[in-house]
Design a protein around this motif. Structure first.
Motif, PDB file in Angstrom:
ATOM      1  N   GLU A 242     -26.272  94.882 -52.504  1.00 37.55           N
ATOM      2  CA  GLU A 242     -24.835  95.260 -52.844  1.00 37.55           C
ATOM      3  C   GLU A 242     -24.186  94.174 -53.556  1.00 37.55           C
ATOM      4  O   GLU A 242     -24.506  92.960 -53.726  1.00 37.55           O
ATOM      5  CB  GLU A 242     -24.048  95.445 -51.559  1.00 37.55           C
TER       6      GLU A 242
ATOM      7  N   LEU B  78     -20.064  92.895 -55.128  1.00 42.05           N
ATOM      8  CA  LEU B  78     -18.908  93.042 -55.151  1.00 42.05           C
ATOM      9  C   LEU B  78     -18.044  93.263 -56.194  1.00 42.05           C
ATOM     10  O   LEU B  78     -18.396  92.947 -57.595  1.00 42.05           O
ATOM     11  CB  LEU B  78     -18.333  91.753 -54.762  1.00 42.05           C
ATOM     12  N   THR B  79     -17.515  94.593 -56.255  1.00 48.03           N
ATOM     13  CA  THR B  79     -16.898  95.208 -57.628  1.00 48.03           C
ATOM     14  C   THR B  79     -15.204  95.421 -57.275  1.00 48.03           C
ATOM     15  O   THR B  79     -14.767  95.633 -56.204  1.00 48.03           O
ATOM     16  CB  THR B  79     -17.561  96.430 -58.080  1.00 48.03           C
ATOM     17  N   LYS B  80     -14.458  95.457 -58.688  1.00 45.81           N
ATOM     18  CA  LYS B  80     -13.162  96.063 -58.496  1.00 45.81           C
ATOM     19  C   LYS B  80     -13.130  97.488 -58.852  1.00 45.81           C
ATOM     20  O   LYS B  80     -13.625  97.813 -59.729  1.00 45.81           O
ATOM     21  CB  LYS B  80     -12.336  95.079 -59.463  1.00 45.81           C
TER      22      LYS B  80
ATOM     23  N   GLN C  78      -7.600 101.696 -57.631  1.00 48.77           N
ATOM     24  CA  GLN C  78      -7.355 103.203 -56.762  1.00 48.77           C
ATOM     25  C   GLN C  78      -6.368 104.086 -57.411  1.00 48.77           C
ATOM     26  O   GLN C  78      -5.609 103.660 -58.589  1.00 48.77           O
ATOM     27  CB  GLN C  78      -6.024 102.264 -55.413  1.00 48.77           C
TER      28      GLN C  78
ATOM     29  N   LYS D  33      -8.796  97.328 -55.965  1.00 52.30           N
ATOM     30  CA  LYS D  33      -9.348  96.665 -54.540  1.00 52.30           C
ATOM     31  C   LYS D  33     -10.783  96.433 -54.933  1.00 52.30           C
ATOM     32  O   LYS D  33     -11.290  96.928 -55.723  1.00 52.30           O
ATOM     33  CB  LYS D  33      -9.295  97.737 -53.515  1.00 52.30           C
ATOM     34  N   GLU D  34     -11.149  95.118 -54.170  1.00 49.75           N
ATOM     35  CA  GLU D  34     -12.461  94.700 -54.214  1.00 49.75           C
ATOM     36  C   GLU D  34     -13.173  95.334 -52.973  1.00 49.75           C
ATOM     37  O   GLU D  34     -12.876  95.142 -51.906  1.00 49.75           O
ATOM     38  CB  GLU D  34     -12.639  93.269 -54.244  1.00 49.75           C
ATOM     39  N   GLN D  35     -14.391  95.815 -53.371  1.00 49.66           N
ATOM     40  CA  GLN D  35     -15.127  96.492 -52.384  1.00 49.66           C
ATOM     41  C   GLN D  35     -16.746  96.303 -52.570  1.00 49.66           C
ATOM     42  O   GLN D  35     -17.299  96.136 -53.746  1.00 49.66           O
ATOM     43  CB  GLN D  35     -15.049  97.826 -52.079  1.00 49.66           C
ATOM     44  N   TRP D  36     -17.665  96.306 -51.835  1.00 49.34           N
ATOM     45  CA  TRP D  36     -18.957  96.176 -52.047  1.00 49.34           C
ATOM     46  C   TRP D  36     -19.667  97.492 -52.119  1.00 49.34           C
ATOM     47  O   TRP D  36     -19.423  98.426 -51.780  1.00 49.34           O
ATOM     48  CB  TRP D  36     -19.854  95.657 -50.949  1.00 49.34           C
ATOM     49  N   GLN D  37     -20.486  97.673 -53.473  1.00 44.69           N
ATOM     50  CA  GLN D  37     -21.068  98.751 -54.131  1.00 44.69           C
ATOM     51  C   GLN D  37     -22.698  98.711 -53.977  1.00 44.69           C
ATOM     52  O   GLN D  37     -22.894  97.392 -54.147  1.00 44.69           O
ATOM     53  CB  GLN D  37     -20.631  99.054 -55.354  1.00 44.69           C
TER      54      GLN D  37
END
Length: 105
Positions: A14, A16-18, A21, A27-31
């Protein structure tokens, strides 16, 4: 060296990407980057001594085929648990990788 037939675990790499929304906020989240097969080499709940005398607990080692571009900023998800990558060691010349990871808190 682990034999390819021992790659009996499925891990998700995975990054971490921005993500923007609908409201326009970022928002940063794991893709998921990739889903690969790997071997679980070592899993230890005991504290391991590092080179500088520090203690580290819960170190897990994964052996997988070579994957270009993987960095310690990425993480591994295994059995629903995220693991932070502490070290990535290349085996041979792009033959494989050893991932040293600890469970995320």
């Amino acid at each position: 060296m682990t034999r390819p037939g021992n790659f009996d675990r499925v891990i998700i790499l995975e990054r971490l990407t921005k993500v923007v929304q609908p409201s326009g906020s970022v928002k940063e989240q794991w893709q998921p980057l990739a889903t690969v097969r790997a071997a679980l080499i070592q899993k230890s709940a005991t504290e391991l001594l590092t080179g500088f005398g520090e203690e580290e607990s819960g170190t897990t080692l994964f052996h997988m085929h070579y994957f270009a571009g993987l960095t310690t900023a990425d993480r591994v998800s295994y059995s629903g648990t995220p693991y932070d990558l502490k070290e990535i060691t290349e085996i041979g010349r792009r033959r494989g990788l050893i991932l040293k990871a600890t469970a995320s808190t």
